[in-house]
Each structure stands twice: as C-alpha cells, then as structure tokens.
Design a protein around this motif. Structure first.
Motif, mmCIF file in Angstrom:
data_model
loop_
_atom_site.group_PDB
_atom_site.id
_atom_site.type_symbol
_atom_site.label_atom_id
_atom_site.label_comp_id
_atom_site.label_asym_id
_atom_site.label_seq_id
_atom_site.Cartn_x
_atom_site.Cartn_y
_atom_site.Cartn_z
ATOM 1 N N ASP A 53 0.619 -9.618 -64.081
ATOM 2 C CA ASP A 53 0.207 -9.198 -65.319
ATOM 3 C C ASP A 53 0.791 -10.183 -66.329
ATOM 4 O O ASP A 53 1.360 -11.460 -65.975
ATOM 5 N N GLU A 54 0.630 -9.745 -67.837
ATOM 6 C CA GLU A 54 1.034 -11.070 -68.695
ATOM 7 C C GLU A 54 2.563 -10.971 -68.747
ATOM 8 O O GLU A 54 3.067 -12.056 -69.197
ATOM 9 N N ASN A 55 3.383 -10.011 -68.137
ATOM 10 C CA ASN A 55 4.779 -10.120 -68.108
ATOM 11 C C ASN A 55 5.365 -10.950 -67.054
ATOM 12 O O ASN A 55 6.758 -11.168 -66.987
ATOM 13 N N ASP A 56 4.399 -11.204 -65.967
ATOM 14 C CA ASP A 56 4.792 -11.816 -64.651
ATOM 15 C C ASP A 56 5.363 -13.125 -65.078
ATOM 16 O O ASP A 56 4.208 -13.889 -65.638
ATOM 17 N N ARG A 57 6.572 -13.619 -65.029
ATOM 18 C CA ARG A 57 6.757 -15.153 -65.160
ATOM 19 C C ARG A 57 6.631 -15.961 -63.866
ATOM 20 O O ARG A 57 6.864 -17.135 -63.922
ATOM 21 N N GLN A 58 6.956 -15.157 -62.930
ATOM 22 C CA GLN A 58 7.285 -15.904 -61.609
ATOM 23 C C GLN A 58 5.649 -16.368 -61.094
ATOM 24 O O GLN A 58 5.734 -17.606 -60.652
ATOM 25 N N GLY A 59 4.848 -15.358 -60.640
ATOM 26 C CA GLY A 59 3.577 -15.677 -60.200
ATOM 27 C C GLY A 59 3.671 -16.385 -58.989
ATOM 28 O O GLY A 59 4.799 -16.201 -58.088
ATOM 29 N N ARG A 60 2.621 -16.220 -58.372
ATOM 30 C CA ARG A 60 2.543 -16.993 -57.002
ATOM 31 C C ARG A 60 1.372 -17.993 -56.928
ATOM 32 O O ARG A 60 0.149 -17.731 -57.619
ATOM 33 N N ILE A 61 1.288 -19.043 -55.902
ATOM 34 C CA ILE A 61 0.401 -19.956 -55.801
ATOM 35 C C ILE A 61 -0.756 -19.327 -55.129
ATOM 36 O O ILE A 61 -0.553 -18.650 -53.719
ATOM 37 N N VAL A 62 -1.957 -19.400 -55.426
ATOM 38 C CA VAL A 62 -3.263 -18.771 -54.728
ATOM 39 C C VAL A 62 -4.130 -20.123 -54.656
ATOM 40 O O VAL A 62 -4.074 -20.731 -55.592
ATOM 41 N N MET A 63 -5.030 -19.642 -53.687
ATOM 42 C CA MET A 63 -6.346 -20.617 -53.742
ATOM 43 C C MET A 63 -7.408 -20.088 -54.787
ATOM 44 O O MET A 63 -7.719 -18.924 -54.536
ATOM 45 N N SER A 64 -7.612 -20.643 -55.537
ATOM 46 C CA SER A 64 -8.759 -20.115 -56.551
ATOM 47 C C SER A 64 -9.948 -19.869 -55.947
ATOM 48 O O SER A 64 -10.594 -18.848 -56.291
ATOM 49 N N CYS A 65 -10.389 -20.558 -54.979
ATOM 50 C CA CYS A 65 -11.699 -20.538 -54.443
ATOM 51 C C CYS A 65 -11.606 -19.168 -53.682
ATOM 52 O O CYS A 65 -12.774 -18.801 -53.299
ATOM 53 N N MET A 66 -10.427 -18.879 -53.405
ATOM 54 C CA MET A 66 -10.339 -17.514 -52.396
ATOM 55 C C MET A 66 -9.952 -16.119 -53.006
ATOM 56 O O MET A 66 -9.548 -15.367 -52.405
#
Ligand code: FMN
Ligand code: SF4
Ligand code: FES
Lengths: 432, 172, 917
Positions: free
Chosen positions: C55-68
């Motif tokens: 969400d907008e508060n998540d600073r960590q995030g995770r790598i995803v494949m945009s195509c999937m």
C-alpha cells in the motif's frame, strides 16, 4: 532398519524390510489397509481432510506446507470432474535418501497412502512420479499396486463404494527440476520439465488442467496412520519436542561413522542425530558445518547442533529444514570445492527457462572455480553476493535458483575468509 | 592418447531408416492408455526405444512422434531435456557416477579419476571397444553409502578407487 | 478500469491487463523480452521487474515481474526503484554472458530489441570473463537465417512458431545454459508464417536472409507506408530501399488488419521489383524490330496507334491501383474498359462485390476474424490464396483456451496457464474444401468434395439454420448429416464466421457461403463473412464496373480483338496469358496491336508494339481495395531515376494521363496523384471515400513533410559518387506528403502522425519493431491516429428477405474417362509478382497433375509417372501427384505457376498414361 521397531513410535518404518518387503498379505497382517477400510467405509472424504488438517501434518518434500490446507483447496462435490493425486517420488535433492527407503522397504504403505489420500480428494487417478534411477522401487511399487488391485483396493467401486480410482507408477528420465511440483506436472504430461507459473495453483488447474494435489512420499505414507490412529496420536508422536507433529525421517551423510536414516520424533536435535545415531564424525575429523536438509538449504555451524530439527527452529537459525537429511562437512574439506560442487549441480540441473538461473548459475560456478584455483579477482565476492540477491526468491521463476543460493549465501556469511583467500594477489608493485 | 579412442561424431552410424519394432510399438501404445493424452507417454516411449537400441537413434524421433501424434520437434525437445535419454550411441554398459555433494564429500573424485584412468575416457565418453560409457549423474539417493555409482540398473555403494577394477569385471 | 500508482502518481488502466502491458500503454519505458503483445506473458526472461508495494505506506516492497502481475485496482509500484533498476540491468548482464557481442556484423543491429533494452537498462560494463558457450547454426531455407550464438533464450520463437502459428518443426532442445532453438534437423521451415520470426526474435538469431544478401542497416533504408501486393488481404508493409533496390519488407502495424504478422509470400516476395530484366526504358517497334526509345517517342507512337485505331480497348488489371485502372478507363472510355479479370474470375469477383454491395452481412477484417468462436471454411484453401487468414483462424481456434481460463478467472495474458487449462481444446472450425489444407489440424471436421458438392453442402447448412433459405434436393446422407452438425455448431456460437472465396472457381460456393451467413443473421447471430478474392485490387478493379454493367472481363475483350471489332488494346499491368488459353490470346493478338504498361517483362509485354515501363508498387502511389472493401494507400518508396537517370519508369496512371493528353492534344489534366484519386472518387460514388485513405500531398506536420528516411540515414552525399561527385538535389515528391529525405517530421509524436503516413516504426530508444508500442493507443491495440484505410461498405443493420441466392447446383458425379479440373493454389508460385522473386520461386512446386489414387489406378499410373493431359486447345505432359484427399473424378492442376498454361476452373480434361518405350 531393524524389524523390531514398534509401530507405536515408528509408524513409518516399523514394517520396513529392504531385503524382502511385505507383500499384501504380510502388510495386512501387520495392520495394513485397515486405514483404507476405515476411510472408505466409515468416513466422508471431507472428514479425512479435516483429520489431516487437525493432525498438523506438514509436507515432507521440503517446504513444509500443511497438507490438510493444500487438500482443502481442491474443488469437491459431484461436479468437480476429473482430479488427480500425484506422489512426488523424484527424490533428487543431494543428500536425501529417505523416500527410496520407504518405497523399497514398504511399498504397500505408500500405495495405501495414495489410495486414502485419493479418496479424501475424490481423485479419479493417482500417479507416482518416480525418478528413473529407482529401478527396484519401481518394481516393488508396481507389484504392490497389482496386489492392491487384485484385492479390490484399486479400480472400480473400491470396497463396494461408489468411488473408483486407478494408480500408476510413472518413471522419469532424470533431471532434478522434475521434483519441483509444477515442473513435475509438465514432465508427467510428457513435456519438458519447465515449471509453471502460480497462480493458477495445481489444486485448481494442475495435471491436464484439472485439479491436482502433489505430495511427497513421506507425507503420503503418514496419511494411513493418521486415519487409523487419529490426530491426537499423531501430535503425541513428536513427544513435545516440537510444534511439528509426527515422526520424521532424519538422516546423515558425509564422513560420519554410521551414515543412515532413522525415524525419530519430530524435533529431535541435530546433535542427537549426528552424534548418537550416526556415531559422530569419523576418527580424526571435526565438524566444520552442515546442511540440515539437502543441497538447497543454508549451511549451519557446529554451534547450531543443539537446535531441534523442525521447520520453525531451523528457519529461525537462518536455514531451512528441507528434507531433514543432514549433510556433514568435515574440517578437511575445502569449502570452496564443496560449494563449487553444489553450484555445478544446480547450474547443470537448471531447466533453462529463466534468465538469472540459466545464466547466473554457471557464472557462479565459474567464479567459485576461479576462487578455488586462487584465480579470483577483486569484485568476485561482490559478484557472488549480488548473485545471491538476483537469484533469490521472487527474482527467478521457481525455487530452484533460490535454493542454489542458500548454501552460497550462508558460506559467504560464515566463511568469508576462505573466499577472500581465493582472490589472486596482484603482483605487488605492478598494481600500485 | 585417450581422445583418439573416443567415439567421434563422424563415427556415428550413418542415419538409417528407423523401424519401430512391433513389440515396442505395442509397448508404447500400452503406455498411452495410462494417460489422458498420448503425449504423456513420450518419455516412456523414448525409454522403450532406448532399451532395445541402447540409445535413441535419430530416426526414432519422428517415428515416436507419429505414434503419439505429436511433432518430432516436441519429441526431440523432450529427448534432449532428460539426461537419462541418450541421443548418441552409448556403450554396452552405462556407468553413472553420482557427483553430488554427499558422494563428493566421501570420495567421488578418487573413484571417478580411477574410472577415467582405467577406461581411458573422460566424462560423457564411450570406450573404443563400445563396452562402457562413463557419465556423471546427480544424487542417486544413496548418500549414506557414498561414493555411489550405477552400472546399468545396479547400484554400488561405499566404493574405493581400488574397487573399480574388480567391479568393472562383472560387466563384460 | 483500475487505478494503479506508478512511482507515486495515479493512472487509469485496463483492469484485465498485466502491469507491463499497462505501463507500456501509458508510455513508460520498461524493458522486456519474453512478453510480446500478441503472445502474452510467461515470466521467463525476468527482464520486466518492478517493485510492488502492499500500500502507500509500504516502503519495503518486493520485486515482481510486471508481465506476470495483474493491474488490479490500488496497485502501488515503482519502475524507478533502485533495486528494481539494478536487477533489470543485472538480467541484461546475465543474458549477455554468452552473447557474441557481434553487433557490427549482425543483421539485427540497428533494429535490435536486445540493443534497445541493453541501452535502456544502462548495462554498460562486462564482468563475465569466462568461456562463452557456442552453437552450430542450421539451414532453415531461403527466407530465414539462423545464428544461434546470439540467442538470449527468451522462448519467443517457439511460442510464436508453435503456439501462435501452429508450426510443428521448430522446437527447443537441451536444458540449462545449453538450450537450442531450431529444427530437429536442417531444412526449410515449414510454416508459411516463419518470416515473422525475424521480428519476433528480439535479437539476431532469426534474421531475414533475403535482406542479408544485400544488407543495409535499418537507419540507412528509405521506407514508405505500403500495402502488400500479393493477395487481397491488404496487409500493411514497410518496404525499405537503398541504391534503387528494395532490401527488405517489414511488417507495418495496422491494428485492424495484419497487426504484428505477415505471411512469407508478403515478406519475401519483393524480389520482382529488383529484377534486372524489368523494362526500365520505353520500347517501341520500328521496322519490325523493337528497341528502347525516348519516352516521348514511345508516347507519340502509342498515341498514333490509338488515333488510327478502328476501336481501341483498355484491359485493366486487378493487380494495378484504382488510379491506374481509372486512368486507363479515362483514356479508352467506359465502354471500352475491361477490368482485366479472366472470364470466370471476373464473374466470381463480381459475385463477391455483389455480396459486399448488398450489405446483408458484415465482412470482417483480419483482426475481427481472430475473435470468431466457430468457423465454417467453405471451398477456400486460405493458406494458399489468402494466407494471413489461416493465421487469423488459428487464433480463432485458440480463443477457446482464453474462454476456458476466464471461467477460472485466469486472465487471457497468462499464456502458459491458458495452454495448460485449454490443453487440446479449440473453438470449432469446419474445413470443407476440395483438397487437404494446411489448417486441417484446426478442424473439428474436414470434408473433401467437388466444388458443386461443397456448394450443396453450404446451401444445406443455410437451410438447416433458416428454413427460408433454399433447400437442397437429394443431398447425399453423409453431407446432409454434416450440414446439420455445422448448422448446429454455428448456431451455438456467439460470433460465427463463414470463410469462402473464389479459389475453387465456383460462384455457387460463394453463394452458398453467403446464404449460410445470411441465414445466421436471420437467426439473430452476429455473423461475419470473409471472402477471399484473387488479387490485391480485385475488388477495386471490379468496383470500376457499375453494378448494372454487362460482363467486362477479358474474354469479352479478346473476342472484340479476335473478331477484328477492335484492333488496338492498351494493357495495364496484366499478363493475358495468365488469364486465357494461349491459343485464345494468340488468336486475339494476331490482328491487334498492343500497348503494354507493366513493370515486368511478361509474355504479353513481349508481344507488344509499345511497352511503357510502369512503376511497381515501390515506384508508384496507389489505392487498392482489399477483400473487406477497405481502401488503402501505398506510396512510392524511392524515385527510380535517382540512380538511373535514363530510367523511364513512371506510375502507370501518369503514363496513361500523358498518353491521353497526347492523343487529344491537351495538357495533362490531373497533374499529380491526388487529382487522379479525386477524379476516381468523383466518378464512382461507392469510391467517394478513397480520398480519405490517406492525407493528401498538402498534408504537413508542424509545417514539415514526413521523412521517408530515418534521421540517422547515412552516406547520402556519397551514395551516388560512382555516378557523379555532385550530389543532386533529393528527388521531390509532388504526389504525397512524404519526403525522399531524412529531413522532415519523423519519429514519433504520439497521436500526431496519421497511420497511413507512417513509413516505419521508430521512437526514441526503440529501434526495433517493438517501437510500435509508441504508436498504439493501447499496446497491441489500434493505432493512436486510427488504423490505416477506410472501409467503403458497411452492412445493413437488418437482413432483408431478398438475401438468399437460390441457384443450387446439381450434385457432382464422377464420369468415366472425363476429369473435372479444379485449380490447386500454392502460396509460393501461384501469385504472379512474388513468383518472380528468386527465394519464392525456389519454394514453388514444379508443374504437376494431381489425382485421387483410386483414379490414378484406373489409369494404371502412380506417383511421379507422366500423364498426357489434354485440354481444349492445349496438351500437356505432367508428372502425377497422388492426392488422397482429392475427390474422385477431379483433376487438380497447380494454378498460376510459371510454365503452366491458363486452365479455366471446371474444364473437362482427358488424361492418358504416357507409354514409355
Ligand atoms: C527444485 C526443486 C526440487 C524439488 N524436488 C523435490 C523432490 O524431489 N521431492 C519432493 O517431494 N519435493 C521436491 N520439491 C518440493 C515440491 O515442489 C513440492 O513442494 C512437494 O512435492 C510438495 O509435497 P509436500 O507438500 O508433501 O511436501 C522440490 C522443489 C524444488 C523447487
Ligand atoms: S529458477 Fe531455474 S529451474 Fe526454475 S524456472 Fe528458472 S531456470 Fe528453470
Ligand atoms: S517480459 Fe516479464 S519476465 Fe519476460
């Protein structure tokens, strides 16, 4: 494996006889196929799934996913159509040799497990995906299936119920990646064993696009015992040593006095396994580090030996329980050589589908080989560290490459000096 | 020099029209019945052919494709994916030496070196007399008996370099 | 719609897209390899990584494949995230470990997606210092070159070739870092759509071999927006020229027609433009001898012929533009103009035009055909007559997978999941044709019948759908049952499609197909009817005949000449020998004098008194009307006089205009191309909208013409140095808004450049064909400024009662000793212009005669044995091809092949075995 073990404490292995496994009659005399009768005659399919959920059986294939939860995702009811149960008997994780024992020593146990689980899922067919090299296991399983068929445990209207179910052994032709459950499905469909994207999960769209459950041999072998003796009994098996229920096949390979495989309460400590059961390291050797459950788990150190070998405890220590079969590295080994060997394995066994794995693993292996020869260059360690990130979870298509990175990242953490020693010193002044 | 004794590509038998043995065809058709889709029998079909010929001759690829109703390129894609399918002739006996970590820790390298010395071939090669092919293979699931190898369908464990000579004698 | 947040800003996107698709459609630069707008996502290359946040508060995030990753509402992602950027650069570095870095000698260089993506990710320094793996290459035929060492294993080639195009002979072999993409053994790629590999492959593994033989970098080619000339579908192409030769044909995106793909005839058939034996000077006969003369002299000679003629007729051509045909008509007068179709061909095309005009059902574009969910192919071997339809039908069949996946909430871009769920399931396609076809593998059912019986089947299907459609008396039981099955399947579909055409030479078949479509419409179905016609402008040429005109086909023209009623003929881009028996043409020409305009030295041109060298599509502007009634414009690619001042090659319409001026001693009235188009539009109300097919020559973007040459075009000052060290002024183009120059408007300003005036795809950072992303409203969809072309006919909203054709033919019954001729079409060889390209000729079959094996047995002949084939006025000796699918009583002859005479479909043929002494 001795035949004097008690089925109370060693449900999986008490009946094991590698020289002459029990035939159907012998197996029944030893209490076999009672769970099947009980399941089909007294229980609804949903009851069994619920029981397995309550028992907290977690997958023994390496990831420890709760088996009952997995089954619960399968569509049930009269309109669900064709469904499959697949046993993952690909056992190729280096250092792992437990499923072979179960299949060669007591094939009926797996067959019964496949039938009971098949009933719980109302599957129409089961396949045992067996690695091609397990010739003896194939022979014994096929014989057991034929016997079960003859006894009416397989085929049409099993034990007079409306449920029909067939069971086949499918033998593979090599390739570690076939053990990855979606690659396994592709292989079973006669295709190249590239994994599939999830979602959709196999429980929804698996083999031939139909709902499919994939479980490990050891996982399935537990099922009849749970049906027979109940969830509480199963929880009791671990004797309070762990949150994880049941027994576990543990083992040790490497240079120990008595390498082997034993069924112990879940949560036995690594020290107990390595020192008591395997007799400790061979004379003159000391423990340098160990892999808790196969080549794709992080190294742990001697100081971790007192940890309980269960999913959560080993995860907390920074590794994975994996298959639970320990590989011991002794102090005479060149760690870079061991790592290189591990990464060569993973590089060779990459399916070739996704970039970081296909091209990153051979590079990793070559960097390690260079370091091993003392031909490393400045930047090589950083390159390897980057590899552990770029081939990590989520970066690659499946868990193969992340698995390959586990021993590497832990080795970099614990034995950095040995890597640094592999970097060639530039001729002293020329560089300056 | 050892490499002179090694089978070269040019030594391969000339591509001959491949005839699928009736028994093999029947066996493949029997396999097909076990699956929803004939394609699923492709690996088993390759193994059936390999059992008779020792390897999968080039011409077999298209024939298997016809029996299964799938393109030859798919059959070849499968045949070249799996390491237990041989797309080149192999010796009468195939030695598969486990080179994975537990065997590596317990002496794989000495045993493998002894085999190479004794046979005069390197990994992936066949002796000039066509008796042995030497292959490294991944973990054979017998890590407690390392180092381990398989010759044909037999598994041999707890090997030492010194045992190699005697062991090979059992495979004329 | 869904709102997604990219690097802190909200955007509206399609909710059923994946993030990569959505980002590209929004105009972001995000690198990718394995994904392709037409192929969907498989997540193999890992190049399209972005960071996704909970969400907008998540600073960590995770790598995803945009195509999937689906573009679900409320997605937060970052393209710019340092970790994501570093990973993307890392993926390129991995891909490059084994790459040969041979860009300077690689044919892909300069329009290479791998180059573009490498620059985009910022990967510049190489760290890998170990040995690279190497591969051997394969011979894949005359079209496609193979250089496996450049492979980055994106798997696009096999996914395109096998899954999309239905090819079987390209695969992936090996594993790990040793995967190999090729054929099982060396050999010609079997798919008629293999050439698309050269654009699908993001690097230089599969390249255009014909281009490689006279190679020029993309930035050094001069392009024009053009239309493929090799069938009636009108796929859009970008021909590229250098040194007065066409060097390659690239696909030109048209979201309604061909989108990303061409057939190999269209891509590799351009060699006829470069032939050395083309007439490039005007020729005229003097004292019995024909020699090159000055253009003025040739015109004067021609004008004299016309002046002294008792009656002069004009024979037009379905392979010439509307404008050239119209100019001919203006020269000779409407009553003396013949559209150039052969007798039966003309009747068939007229029937197709009648169906278009009546507007009972909608005629679909190629793109629309892809969405059909049930198809009846009646009588047409589309792969060989209108190839790109075959590729479209494959997508229609595959649509079933997406439908099944949708039931499980799997989006259509999940390519691998679709295949896993769909397995072998396809939307139903019935293929009812004379002989086996290359799309039989798609069919739920194939039927092989003589043309009359195919027509009867079609009439029966229509009747089964709507009892008001005429019934078929005495239909054989198996056909009647098949008709029921087909009718039920089409009725059960939501978007049924009927495909037919002129290929089997039967008007009844066309009428039957139309009846099926009308019947479906009468039952309230949203039905489409696609009709293949023979040539690029068959429809256009026929539209120059008013609806009530008497037949104006070649047969009538030849009659006038043979009888002496007419004594001079002006023949426009038409080889009469391809459309009438040799004896017939010779009889007509015996007393007539011929003026021929063409760009090829045809047999007809050889017989001419005056030859005026007309421009091919590469040296000419023109409007052509495709099978669906879509008028499309093609433009001159280069000026033929730039390298050869003596060349007299001029557009056909210009020759004809000047000839008319000379004849009537007036000034040339049209002056430039737009005026001819306007005159044509004015003369034919149906063609009124052809002026809208492209902006006219006065069009400017920001005051600029549109450049035909990329802005990096090099060597302009040197390329003519062997002729003269003075650099001439660039040729001027009075006929279009395009400039023969790198000066002008080029690249892309999204939403500005009209599709019809887009010569090639290029955008900053995007040199490969993937640059089309930047021209599309939504990636893979329609072009921002609208797809090129205007549809001249739209269907009536409701069906009317007069919709049905009523002429049901008698059943065909084989007769002993007499065989009924059916034409057999070949993608390589049957079409006149492409057959003059060497690589196409290489794949064309040798002349043959085809019979059902049982018929052959009655003659005592077998495969490859010689047969004497006797036709009215001609005798041939041909080797036999056994065709098990060909119905008994029919004899198949390859249509249009070099070395084969014209045979009218349906001719009665006698056969006898050749006794070898
Ligand atoms: C590269 C790779 C190899 C694997 N090999 C095996 C294997 O040989 N046997 C196995 O049971 N699971 C293997 N797994 C795990 C399976 O994907 C899957 O999690 C397991 O079969 C599920 O069964 P379980 O829930 O009973 O543990 C492997 C996973 C990966 C990523
Ligand atoms: S991580 Fe490796 S094994 Fe898994 S899909 Fe990618 S290439 Fe294949
Ligand atoms: S484009 Fe997304 S992984 Fe290849």
């Amino acid at each position: 494996m001795s035949a004097r073990l008690s089925p109370e404490t060693h449900p999986l292995t008490a009946r094991i006889d590698l020289a002459a496994p029990l035939d159907r009659k012998g197996y029944e005399a030893a209490g076999g196929y009672r769970a099947l009768r009980k399941a089909v005659k007294e229980m609804a399919p949903g009851d069994i799934t619920k029981l397995v959920k309550d028992s907290n059986l977690r997958g023994r294939g390496g990831a420890g996913f709760p088996t009952g939860v997995k089954w619960g995702l399968v569509p049930m009811g009269p309109d669900a159509g064709r469904k499959y149960l697949v046993c993952n008997a690909d056992e190729m994780e280096p250092g792992t040799f437990k499923d072979r024992l179960l299949m060669e020593g007591d094939p009926h146990q797996l067959v019964e497990g496949m039938i009971v689980a098949g009933y719980a899922l109302q599957a129409t067919r089961g396949y045992i995906f067996l690695r091609g090299e397990y010739v003896l296991a194939a022979e014994r399983l096929n014989r057991a299936i034929a016997e079960a068929q003859a006894a009416g445990y397989l085929g049409k209207n099993i034990l007079g119920s409306p449920w029909s179910y067939e069971l086949f052994v499918h033998t593979g032709a090599g390739r570690y990646i076939c053990g990855e459950e979606t690659a396994l499905l592709n292989s079973l469909e006669g295709k190249r064993a590239n994994p599939r994207a999830k979602p959709p999960f196999p429980q929804i769209a698996g083999l031939w696009g139909r709902p499919t459950v994939v479980n490990n041999v050891e996982t399935l072998c537990n099922v009849p015992h749970i049906v027979q003796n109940g969830a509480a009994w199963f929880h009791g098996l671990s004797q309070g040593k762990s949150k994880d229920a049941g027994t576990k096949l543990y083992g040790v390979s490497g240079r120990v006095k008595r390498p082997g495989c034993w069924e112990l309460p879940f949560g036995a400590t690594a020290r107990e396994i390595v020192e008591e059961h395997a007799g400790g390291l061979q004379d003159g050797l000391k423990l340098k580090c160990w892999l808790p459950g196969g080549a794709s788990t992080d190294f742990l150190l001697p100081e971790h030996l007192d940890l309980a070998m269960d999913f959560d405890t080993i995860a907390k220590a920074g590794s994975r329980l994996g298959t639970g079969l320990i590989t011991v590295v002794d102090d005479r080994q060149n760690l870079l050589a061991v790592l290189r060997n591990l990464e060569e394995f993973f590089a060779r066994e990459s399916c070739g589908w996704c970039t970081p794995c296909r091209d990153g693993l051979p590079w990793t292996e070559k960097l390690l080989a260079a370091l091993m020869r003392g031909e490393g260059r400045p930047g090589d360690l950083e390159a390897l560290e980057q590899m552990t990130r770029f081939l990590g979870p989520g970066r690659t298509f499946c868990a193969h490459a992340p698995g390959a990175m586990e021993p590497l990242q832990s080795a970099l953490k614990y034995f950095r000096a040995e890597f640094e020693a592999g970097i060639a010193r530039p001729p002293a002044q020329a560089a300056a | 020099m050892s490499h002179d004794r090694v089978l070269k590509l040019s030594d391969l038998p000339p591509a001959q029209p491949f005839v699928l043995h009736d028994e093999d065809r029947a066996a493949i058709e029997h396999e097909i019945a076990r699956y929803e889709d004939p394609r699923a029998a492709s690996i088993e079909a390759l193994k059936i052919v390999q059992k008779r010929h020792g390897w999968v001759p080039d011409g077999a690829i298209a024939v298997i494709g016809q029996v299964l109703g799938i393109p030859a390129s798919d059959v070849e894609g499968v045949a070249t994916f799996y390491n237990l399918i041989f797309r080149r002739p192999v010796g009468r006996h195939v030695i598969k030496v486990c080179d994975s970590v537990s065997c590596f820790l317990t002496g794989f390298e000495e045993v493998f070196a002894a085999l190479q010395r004794r046979l005069g071939v390197g990994p992936g090669q066949t002796t000039a007399d066509g008796r042995f092919t030497l292959l490294p293979i991944c973990c054979l699931g017998a890590c407690d008996k390392g180092p381990v190898l398989m010759i044909d369908d037999d598994t041999h464990g707890n090997l030492r370099a010194a045992d190699v000579e005697k062991l090979l004698e059992r495979y004329p | 719609m869904a709102t997604i947040h990219i690097d802190g800003k909200p955007y509206e996107v399609e909710a059923d897209d994946n993030l990569l698709h959505a980002c590209l459609s929004l105009g972001f630069d995000l690198p990718y390899f394995c994904w392709h707008p037409a192929l969907g996502s498989v997540g193999a290359c890992r190049q399209c990584a972005v960071k996704q946040f909970r969400d907008e508060n998540d600073r960590q995030g995770r790598i995803v494949m945009s195509c999937m990753t689906p573009a679900t509402d409320g997605t937060f992602l970052s393209i710019d995230d340092p970790e994501a950027r570093a990973f993307r650069a890392g993926v390129i570095e991995y891909l490059m470990t084994n790459h040969p870095h041979d860009c300077p000698v690689c044919e892909e260089g300069g329009h290479c997606h791998l180059q573009d993506m490498t620059v985009m990710t910022g990967h510049v320094a190489r760290r890998y210092r170990f040995t690279k793996r190497t591969h051997l290459n394969q011979y894949l035929g005359p079209f496609v070159n193979h250089e496996m060492n450049r492979c980055i294993a994106c798997y696009r080639c096999v996914r395109y070739y096998k899954d999309y195009a239905g090819g079987t002979d390209l695969g992936v072999f090996g594993t790990a870092a040793n995967v190999y993409f090729g054929r099982e053994t060396d050999g010609v790629l079997e798919s008629e759509f293999a050439g698309n590999l050269t654009e699908v492959c993001p690097t230089g593994v599969f390249t255009d071999k014909t281009h490689g033989e006279h190679y020029t970098r993309k930035w050094d080619l001069q392009f024009a927006p053009s239309v493929c000339q090799h069938c009636a579908l009108g796929c859009n192409v970008s021909p590229g020229e250098r040194y007065g030769e066409i060097r390659r044909i690239e696909n030109r995106y048209n979201g309604s027609v061909n989108h990303y793909f061409l057939c190999d005839r269209g891509r590799f058939g351009y060699g006829f433009v470069n032939r050395k034996d083309r007439p490039r000077r005007a020729l005229a006969r003097r004292d019995g001898e024909r020699r090159a003369v000055a253009p003025g002299e040739a015109l004067a000679h021609a004008a004299n012929l016309l002046k002294s003629a008792r009656r002069a007729i004009g024979i037009g051509s379905p392979r010439a533009s509307l404008e050239a045909n119209f100019a001919l008509r203006a020269l000779v007068g409407a009553e003396n103009f013949f559209d150039g179709h052969a007798a039966l061909e003309g009747a068939l095309v007229a029937r197709a035009v009648q169906i278009l005009r009546q507007g009972q059902v909608r005629i679909p574009s190629l793109r629309v055909m892809e969405h059909a969910d049930a198809v009846l192919v009646l009588g047409e071997d589309v792969t060989n007559t209108a190839p790109r339809i075959a590729l479209a039908l494959r997508q229609a069949a595959r649509g079933k997978q997406a439908a099944l996946a949708a039931e499980r909430h799997i989006p259509a871009w999940q390519a691998a999941a679709l295949a896993d769920i769909g397995q072998q399931q396809k939307n139903p396609i019935f293929v009812a044709t004379v002989d086996a076809t290359r799309i039989d593998d798609l069919a739920v059912e194939t039927l092989r019948e003589a043309p009359d019986n195919l027509a009867r089947l079609g009439f029966a299907v229509a009747h089964a759908i709507d009892p008001n459609a005429p019934a078929v008396a005495g239909l054989a039981a198996p056909l009647a049952a098949a008709a029921q099955r087909i009718a039920q399947t089409l009725l059960a579909a939501e978007r049924p499609l009927v495909v037919s055409g002129t290929g089997c030479g039967s008007a009844c078949v066309l009428e039957a197909a139309a009846n099926v479509a009308c019947a479906l419409k009468a039952r309230g179905k949203k039905v489409e009817l696609a009709l293949a016609v023979p040539e690029v402008n068959s429809i256009g040429a026929a539209l120059l005949q008013p609806a009530d005109a008497a037949a104006h086909d070649l047969e009538h023209a030849l009659q006038l000449l043979a009888s002496g009623a007419a004594d001079v003929a002006v023949v426009l881009e038409n080889d009469l020998y391809r459309r009438a028996p040799r004896t017939r043409v010779e009889a007509a020409l015996k007393n007539a004098r011929l003026i021929v305009l063409d760009h090829q030295m045809t047999a007809t041109a050889e017989a001419a008194e005056v030859v005026l060298p007309a421009g091919s599509f590469a040296e000419d502007d023109g409007t052509v009307v495709n099978h669906e009634g879509r008028a499309q414009r093609y433009f001159q690619v280069y000026d033929p006089t730039y390298y050869d001042a003596g060349a007299a090659v001029r557009p056909g319409w210009a020759w004809l205009m000047d000839l008319r001026a000379q004849l009537h001693q007036i000034a040339p009235d049209w002056g430039h191309f737009d005026a001819v188009t306007a005159a044509t539009a004015q003369a034919f109300p149906e063609l009124a909208r052809i002026v809208e097919a492209a902006p006219n020559a006065r069009f400017r973007l920001r005051g600029l013409r549109i450049a035909r040459e990329p802005h990096r075009y090099s060597g302009r000052t040197a390329m003519r140095a062997h002729l003269s060290v003075h650099e001439p002024r660039a040729p001027q183009d009075p006929d279009s808004a395009l400039a023969y120059s790198m000066e002008g408007h080029h690249g892309y300003e999204a939403g500005e450049r009209p599709a019809a005036l887009t010569p090639y795809a290029w955008a900053p950072g995007w040199n490969s064909p993937q640059a089309w992303n930047k021209f599309q409203a939504e990636v893979g969809g329609h072009l921002r400024t609208g797809d090129a072309g205007v549809r001249l006919f739209e269907p009536l909203a409701h069906s009317t009662s007069q919709g049905y054709f009523a002429r049901v033919p008698e059943a065909f019954v084989p007769q002993p000793g007499v065989w009924r001729h059916v034409p057999l079409w070949h993608i390589y060889g049957s079409e006149e212009q492409s057959a003059r390209a060497a690589p196409v000729a290489e794949l064309a079959p040798k002349p043959y005669v085809a019979l059902n094996p049982a018929d052959a047995q009655t003659l005592g002949v077998g495969e490859n044995m010689l047969l004497d084939v006797s036709l009215p006025g001609t005798a041939l000796r041909l080797p036999l091809k056994l065709k098990p699918a060909l119905p008994r009583g029919l004899v198949g002859l390859p249509a249009g092949l070099a070395g084969m005479p014209y045979v009218a479909p349906g001719t009665a043929v006698q056969l006898s075995r050749v006794n070898v002494a």
